[in-house]
Write a protein that holds these residues in place. Structure first.
Motif, PDB file in Angstrom:
ATOM      1  N   LEU A 182       2.676   1.219   0.329  1.00 15.02           N
ATOM      2  CA  LEU A 182       3.097   2.486  -0.274  1.00 15.02           C
ATOM      3  C   LEU A 182       1.938   3.155  -1.003  1.00 15.02           C
ATOM      4  O   LEU A 182       1.778   4.382  -0.955  1.00 15.02           O
ATOM      5  N   GLN A 183       1.117   2.359  -1.686  1.00 14.59           N
ATOM      6  CA  GLN A 183      -0.028   2.931  -2.378  1.00 14.59           C
ATOM      7  C   GLN A 183      -1.029   3.504  -1.379  1.00 14.59           C
ATOM      8  O   GLN A 183      -1.602   4.582  -1.585  1.00 14.59           O
ATOM      9  N   GLU A 184      -1.233   2.792  -0.273  1.00 22.46           N
ATOM     10  CA  GLU A 184      -2.122   3.285   0.772  1.00 22.46           C
ATOM     11  C   GLU A 184      -1.575   4.566   1.380  1.00 22.46           C
ATOM     12  O   GLU A 184      -2.321   5.521   1.655  1.00 22.46           O
ATOM     13  N   LEU A 185      -0.255   4.620   1.574  1.00 28.40           N
ATOM     14  CA  LEU A 185       0.377   5.817   2.138  1.00 28.40           C
ATOM     15  C   LEU A 185       0.162   7.024   1.229  1.00 28.40           C
ATOM     16  O   LEU A 185      -0.172   8.120   1.703  1.00 28.40           O
ATOM     17  N   ALA A 186       0.340   6.840  -0.085  1.00 27.59           N
ATOM     18  CA  ALA A 186       0.156   7.954  -1.018  1.00 27.59           C
ATOM     19  C   ALA A 186      -1.282   8.461  -0.988  1.00 27.59           C
ATOM     20  O   ALA A 186      -1.539   9.675  -0.920  1.00 27.59           O
ATOM     21  N   GLY A 187      -2.247   7.546  -1.023  1.00 28.18           N
ATOM     22  CA  GLY A 187      -3.641   7.962  -1.032  1.00 28.18           C
ATOM     23  C   GLY A 187      -4.068   8.606   0.276  1.00 28.18           C
ATOM     24  O   GLY A 187      -4.735   9.653   0.284  1.00 28.18           O
ATOM     25  N   GLN A 188      -3.687   8.014   1.402  1.00 27.26           N
ATOM     26  CA  GLN A 188      -4.090   8.552   2.693  1.00 27.26           C
ATOM     27  C   GLN A 188      -3.416   9.892   2.974  1.00 27.26           C
ATOM     28  O   GLN A 188      -4.039  10.819   3.486  1.00 27.26           O
ATOM     29  N   ALA A 189      -2.131  10.008   2.635  1.00 24.64           N
ATOM     30  CA  ALA A 189      -1.420  11.264   2.882  1.00 24.64           C
ATOM     31  C   ALA A 189      -1.999  12.390   2.043  1.00 24.64           C
ATOM     32  O   ALA A 189      -2.123  13.532   2.508  1.00 24.64           O
ATOM     33  N   ARG A 190      -2.357  12.108   0.793  1.00 21.45           N
ATOM     34  CA  ARG A 190      -2.962  13.144  -0.061  1.00 21.45           C
ATOM     35  C   ARG A 190      -4.288  13.607   0.523  1.00 21.45           C
ATOM     36  O   ARG A 190      -4.607  14.806   0.507  1.00 21.45           O
ATOM     37  N   ALA A 191      -5.056  12.662   1.078  1.00 20.64           N
ATOM     38  CA  ALA A 191      -6.342  13.041   1.670  1.00 20.64           C
ATOM     39  C   ALA A 191      -6.141  13.841   2.948  1.00 20.64           C
ATOM     40  O   ALA A 191      -6.936  14.734   3.254  1.00 20.64           O
ATOM     41  N   VAL A 192      -5.083  13.543   3.685  1.00 19.90           N
ATOM     42  CA  VAL A 192      -4.848  14.241   4.947  1.00 19.90           C
ATOM     43  C   VAL A 192      -4.591  15.718   4.703  1.00 19.90           C
ATOM     44  O   VAL A 192      -5.166  16.599   5.364  1.00 19.90           O
ATOM     45  N   VAL A 193      -3.699  16.052   3.767  1.00 14.96           N
ATOM     46  CA  VAL A 193      -3.353  17.464   3.537  1.00 14.96           C
ATOM     47  C   VAL A 193      -4.198  18.077   2.429  1.00 14.96           C
ATOM     48  O   VAL A 193      -3.999  19.251   2.098  1.00 14.96           O
ATOM     49  N   ARG A 194      -5.126  17.286   1.834  1.00 15.04           N
ATOM     50  CA  ARG A 194      -6.026  17.781   0.790  1.00 15.04           C
ATOM     51  C   ARG A 194      -5.228  18.364  -0.380  1.00 15.04           C
ATOM     52  O   ARG A 194      -5.398  19.521  -0.777  1.00 15.04           O
ATOM     53  N   ALA A 195      -4.330  17.517  -0.903  1.00 14.02           N
ATOM     54  CA  ALA A 195      -3.544  17.885  -2.082  1.00 14.02           C
ATOM     55  C   ALA A 195      -4.066  17.115  -3.282  1.00 14.02           C
ATOM     56  O   ALA A 195      -4.778  16.122  -3.149  1.00 14.02           O
ATOM     57  N   ARG A 196      -3.675  17.587  -4.478  1.00 16.16           N
ATOM     58  CA  ARG A 196      -4.141  16.929  -5.699  1.00 16.16           C
ATOM     59  C   ARG A 196      -3.155  15.894  -6.211  1.00 16.16           C
ATOM     60  O   ARG A 196      -3.517  15.063  -7.036  1.00 16.16           O
ATOM     61  N   GLN A 197      -1.909  15.922  -5.740  1.00 17.55           N
ATOM     62  CA  GLN A 197      -0.912  14.939  -6.161  1.00 17.55           C
ATOM     63  C   GLN A 197      -0.085  14.515  -4.953  1.00 17.55           C
ATOM     64  O   GLN A 197       0.230  15.341  -4.085  1.00 17.55           O
ATOM     65  N   CYS A 198       0.263  13.215  -4.937  1.00 18.72           N
ATOM     66  CA  CYS A 198       1.152  12.698  -3.889  1.00 18.72           C
ATOM     67  C   CYS A 198       1.945  11.531  -4.456  1.00 18.72           C
ATOM     68  O   CYS A 198       1.382  10.645  -5.128  1.00 18.72           O
ATOM     69  N   PHE A 199       3.235  11.549  -4.212  1.00 17.23           N
ATOM     70  CA  PHE A 199       4.119  10.468  -4.636  1.00 17.23           C
ATOM     71  C   PHE A 199       4.939  10.016  -3.433  1.00 17.23           C
ATOM     72  O   PHE A 199       5.371  10.835  -2.614  1.00 17.23           O
ATOM     73  N   VAL A 200       5.145   8.711  -3.340  1.00 16.67           N
ATOM     74  CA  VAL A 200       6.035   8.161  -2.313  1.00 16.67           C
ATOM     75  C   VAL A 200       6.983   7.182  -3.002  1.00 16.67           C
ATOM     76  O   VAL A 200       6.568   6.375  -3.832  1.00 16.67           O
ATOM     77  N   ARG A 201       8.252   7.316  -2.680  1.00 13.42           N
ATOM     78  CA  ARG A 201       9.260   6.448  -3.305  1.00 13.42           C
ATOM     79  C   ARG A 201      10.261   6.000  -2.256  1.00 13.42           C
ATOM     80  O   ARG A 201      10.708   6.802  -1.414  1.00 13.42           O
ATOM     81  N   LEU A 202      10.607   4.729  -2.288  1.00 14.14           N
ATOM     82  CA  LEU A 202      11.718   4.200  -1.494  1.00 14.14           C
ATOM     83  C   LEU A 202      12.896   4.014  -2.437  1.00 14.14           C
ATOM     84  O   LEU A 202      12.764   3.384  -3.496  1.00 14.14           O
ATOM     85  N   LEU A 203      14.010   4.599  -2.085  1.00 14.54           N
ATOM     86  CA  LEU A 203      15.173   4.571  -2.956  1.00 14.54           C
ATOM     87  C   LEU A 203      15.899   3.239  -2.819  1.00 14.54           C
ATOM     88  O   LEU A 203      16.017   2.691  -1.717  1.00 14.54           O
ATOM     89  N   PRO A 204      16.417   2.670  -3.920  1.00  9.56           N
ATOM     90  CA  PRO A 204      17.119   1.377  -3.853  1.00  9.56           C
ATOM     91  C   PRO A 204      18.447   1.519  -3.118  1.00  9.56           C
ATOM     92  O   PRO A 204      19.024   2.602  -3.031  1.00  9.56           O
ATOM     93  N   ASN A 205      18.898   0.345  -2.596  1.00 16.35           N
ATOM     94  CA  ASN A 205      20.203   0.256  -1.923  1.00 16.35           C
ATOM     95  C   ASN A 205      20.302   1.214  -0.747  1.00 16.35           C
ATOM     96  O   ASN A 205      21.341   1.809  -0.495  1.00 16.35           O
ATOM     97  N   ARG A 206      19.200   1.389  -0.038  1.00 19.53           N
ATOM     98  CA  ARG A 206      19.225   2.225   1.159  1.00 19.53           C
ATOM     99  C   ARG A 206      18.920   1.353   2.384  1.00 19.53           C
ATOM    100  O   ARG A 206      17.789   1.192   2.799  1.00 19.53           O
ATOM    101  N   ASN A 207      19.942   0.734   2.926  1.00 18.69           N
ATOM    102  CA  ASN A 207      19.853  -0.062   4.141  1.00 18.69           C
ATOM    103  C   ASN A 207      18.834  -1.187   3.981  1.00 18.69           C
ATOM    104  O   ASN A 207      18.825  -1.888   2.987  1.00 18.69           O
ATOM    105  N   SER A 208      17.950  -1.286   4.976  1.00 20.27           N
ATOM    106  CA  SER A 208      17.042  -2.431   5.002  1.00 20.27           C
ATOM    107  C   SER A 208      15.762  -2.198   4.217  1.00 20.27           C
ATOM    108  O   SER A 208      14.945  -3.090   4.110  1.00 20.27           O
ATOM    109  N   PHE A 209      15.543  -0.980   3.672  1.00 14.75           N
ATOM    110  CA  PHE A 209      14.306  -0.696   2.950  1.00 14.75           C
ATOM    111  C   PHE A 209      14.394  -1.239   1.529  1.00 14.75           C
ATOM    112  O   PHE A 209      15.379  -1.022   0.824  1.00 14.75           O
ATOM    113  N   GLU A 210      13.339  -1.917   1.140  1.00  8.76           N
ATOM    114  CA  GLU A 210      13.260  -2.418  -0.233  1.00  8.76           C
ATOM    115  C   GLU A 210      12.717  -1.313  -1.140  1.00  8.76           C
ATOM    116  O   GLU A 210      11.837  -0.544  -0.763  1.00  8.76           O
ATOM    117  N   ALA A 211      13.262  -1.210  -2.358  1.00 12.89           N
ATOM    118  CA  ALA A 211      12.824  -0.166  -3.287  1.00 12.89           C
ATOM    119  C   ALA A 211      11.362  -0.388  -3.668  1.00 12.89           C
ATOM    120  O   ALA A 211      10.902  -1.515  -3.821  1.00 12.89           O
TER     121      ALA A 211
END
Length: 745
Positions: A199-228
């Motif tokens: 997730l940390q790699e995703l936030a950093g790489q995605a911010r670099a891809v679109v050249r933004a100054r902020q990026c957040f990624v969150r997995l919500l709890p209790n959503r199927n097989s994804f761990e929060a």
């Protein structure tokens, strides 16, 4: 005109010589033709001039419609003529430029480059071009100048505005760079095997891809097989602000816009104004005025393989301009890859957990197997018999301690096929023949072999081996056991010898006693004839006792001879009808006592395989006993039949309602000369049931009785197959008649 000139000089035509008159007529005709041609030429010239004017008008209209700036210059760079482009944006006029140097007007920034291009066009008489940039009305614009030679002294310069093209090329280049960054980002993201670093790699790489100054990624709890989980990345602009937030990125969870994205499960792209005017936009109170403006917002929902929302990837504050449709498209593609990577990480974590559990189970199982192996090893080594394991090729892979104590050596001695060195050659050949059969049929491998002990003597071992099957039913190995029957064979041989001696003694005694017994019987008869009727009653009683004793001894001798005959005769089993034999015996008994009233029931169809003579002797004794012990019973009954509750074993019975006996004395029932009733009550020698027992035993069967005094007795017996005496040893090992182990009678 020629005529007038001739008339003035020569006078009237008649005075003109004829040859001159012909010449004059020719000239006049030629002049008239020339005049006609001149008229036609003038007319054509007028038409061509008009067409040229029309063509010039059309060409000028086309020329004026060209959006480019066109200048005509001489070789010194002086502007001779100019046509301003319709979209050049230069706002030029002919009056201000004609007669001026082009390098001092339009190309001040690239004067040197322009002069070099001029020289090349003049020298090579070939077109060339340059590109340059300038600032117009406060904005950078891009231009292309095309220099084309015209005639021999002029050059045409065509100036075109390529700002739009340059911007388009820049966008394409930026898009290509974005796609390249996205490709590199996808590779970096998919390399992680745990969730938080991914997730940390995703936030950093995605911010670099679109050249933004902020990026957040969150997995919500209790959503199927994804761990929060969550990850974040931001530029230096937001370092100070994020340092004052207790949990970076957690405050953004509460804003209503991202909740709207999760609810709709669709991307959302907003400018700063659009973000602030959104009905669900709110700023948490704890932010105050410390957070810098976000300057636009882009959010992409994270989805699982079923398309359900499981989280959010959001950007704010693009470095240059606003978030574009291309940014959204690229991030959507990256999110698909990231979602698959997240699911793979979760699956990998599940696999790790399963592997951990499996490894624990394997370790436990391995430990249990080690314990079982140690237990088997200890038990096998302590076993008082030889235990061994062979593979499917018949090679020994294990023998226990008892084998080494018997033949000597230590492991791995005797493994493989070395064991054949201490087995008698004749027995090795027999075992190999048996092995060929049982390895195909997978039946039990049994037999007897002679093994040379460490002291040089041979021991007789009875072996038995069973195949071990795997889950598919294939043989993995064979486990066998050898029982040392050397002492048993010695005892058996001694018993055979003793039995033969006893039988010989019994036969000899029986024959030797017959002669004196006949003498006693003969003389007692003669002596009885000498007695008178008036002799004392005591003398007659003594004589009667002598006669009865002689008769009883004769019966005992006959019984001993019959018992010996049962043991000595060779079995000849044939199919027999037990019902017919029983009926024949009853007929003889009834003939001996024709007046006796008795009910006899014989079940028909009792088929067996046995020796006819011995089975007849057994039925004579069993039915004779039943006949005898029902002699004092009114309504006597005897039944012969098959037991219905014997299971797979075929059991027959002889039942009567006679005197019966106490089962406490049943152990004496089948012993020779054992009687459960007195001779005065029921006469007999006590050898009949012993004879029956020996006949049944020789046929591999068994016999037992159930009785109750005054109620009756039932004898049960089975006949499995024919055996020779001594053919079955203790422990169930079957031996054949073989000179290796002594004759079996």
């Amino acid at each position: 005109m020629l005529k007038r000139q001739l008339r003035r000089h020569l006078g009237d035509p008649p005075s003109i010589p004829p040859e001159w008159q012909a010449f004059i007529h020719g000239v006049n005709d030629a002049y008239r033709e020339f005049d006609a041609d001149r008229g036609m030429l003038e007319h054509s010239l007028e038409l061509s001039s008009q067409e040229l004017l029309d063509a010039n008008s059309e060409m000028r209209a086309v020329f004026q419609a060209i959006p480019d700036l066109v200048l005509r210059l001489n070789h010194q760079g002086i502007i001779l003529d100019i046509k301003a482009g319709t979209s050049s944006g230069l706002m030029l006029t002919r009056r201000n430029l004609i007669g001026k140097q082009i390098r001092d007007t339009l190309f001040v920034d690239v004067a040197d480059q322009l002069l070099e291009s001029f020289r090349r066009v003049i020298q090579e008489n070939a077109p060339t071009g340059i590109e340059y940039s300038t600032v117009l009305q406060g904005q950078e614009s891009h231009w292309e100048a095309r220099l084309v030679p015209l005639l021999e002294t002029q050059i045409v310069v065509i100036v075109r505005d390529i700002t739009a093209r340059k911007h388009a090329e820049k966008r394409v280049q930026e898009d290509m760079l974005t796609m390249q960054r996205a490709t590199a980002a996808a590779q970096a993201i998919t390399q992680h095997q745990t969730l938080e670093p991914l997730l940390q790699e995703l936030a950093g790489q995605a911010r670099a891809v679109v050249r933004a100054r902020q990026c957040f990624v969150r997995l919500l709890p209790n959503r199927n097989s994804f761990e929060a989980g969550s990850g974040m990345s931001f530029s230096d602009k937001y370092v100070e602000w994020h340092a004052r937030v207790n949990e970076p990125g957690s405050a953004d969870v509460g804003i209503g816009v991202d909740a709207a994205v999760c609810e709709a499960n669709l991307p959302m792209r907003l400018t700063q104004a659009g973000l602030q005017s959104h009905p669900r936009w709110c700023i948490p109170a704890e932010w105050g005025h410390t957070r810098p403006p976000m300057r636009g917002w882009l959010a992409i929902p994270l989805k699982n393989r079923s398309g359900e929302n499981v989280g959010l990837l959001e950007f704010s504050d693009k470095c240059e301009g606003e978030f574009t449709q291309q940014d959204q498209y690229v991030v959507e593609q990256l999110v698909q890859i990231a979602s698959a990577a997240i699911e793979n990480v979760n699956l990998l974590e599940e696999i790790r957990q399963l592997n951990t559990k499996l490894e624990l189970k394997v370790a436990d199982r391995t430990e249990a197997l080690a314990r079982q192996e140690a237990l088997f090893q200890a038990a096998a080594d302590q076993a008082p018999q030889v235990m061994w394991i062979v593979n499917t090729q018949g090679a020994v892979t294990y023998v226990n301690r008892f084998w080494y104590e018997l033949v000597g050596g230590a492991p791995p001695k005797w493994y493989g096929h070395e064991w054949t060195e201490v087995v008698h050659p004749e027995d090795v050949a027999e075992m190999q023949e048996k092995w060929k059969l049982v390895s195909q049929s997978r039946e039990m491998f049994t037999g007897v072999r002679r093994v040379r002990a460490a002291n040089g003597s041979y021991h007789v071992l009875a072996y038995r081996a069973s195949p071990v099957l795997d889950s598919r039913g294939d043989v993995t190995c064979w486990i066998g056991m050898d029982t040392d029957i050397t002492e048993i064979k010695a005892i058996e041989a001694a018993l055979r010898l003793s039995n033969r001696e006893l039988e010989a003694f019994s036969y000899s005694v029986s024959h030797d006693l017959r002669a004196p017994l006949k003498t006693i019987d003969g003389f007692s008869q003669l002596l009885a004839k000498q007695l008178r009727a008036d002799d004392s009653a005591k003398v007659h009683h003594y004589m009667s006792r002598i006669r009865n004793g002689v008769a009883h001894m004769g019966q005992l001798i006959e019984s001993l001879l019959a018992l010996a005959q049962v043991s000595r005769n060779t079995l000849q089993p044939v199919p027999l009808d037990l019902s017919e034999i029983a009926t024949a015996v009853f007929s003889e008994l009834q003939a001996g006592e024709p007046d006796r009233q008795i009910t006899v029931v014989v079940e028909p169809g009792l088929l067996v395989e046995a020796d006819e003579g011995l089975l007849f002797v057994a039925m004579e004794n069993l039915l004779g006993n039943a006949w005898k012990f029902t002699s004092r019973r009114d309504g006597a009954e005897i039944t012969v039949g098959r037991s219905p509750n014997a299971g797979t074993e075929e059991v027959f019975f002889v039942s009567d309602n006679g005197a019966g006996f106490d089962m406490a004395h049943a152990d004496k029932l089948f012993g020779a000369f054992q009687r459960l009733h007195s001779a005065a009550e029921f006469p007999g020698t006590g050898v009949g049931l012993a004879t029956v027992s020996r006949v049944i035993t020789r046929h591999g069967g068994r016999i037992w009785a159930e009785s109750q005094p005054g109620v009756g007795t039932t004898f049960f017996f089975s006949l499995s197959r024919s055996y020779s005496a001594g053919e079955k040893l203790p422990g169930g090992f079957a031996l054949k008649n073989d000179s290796r182990f002594g004759a079996i009678d």
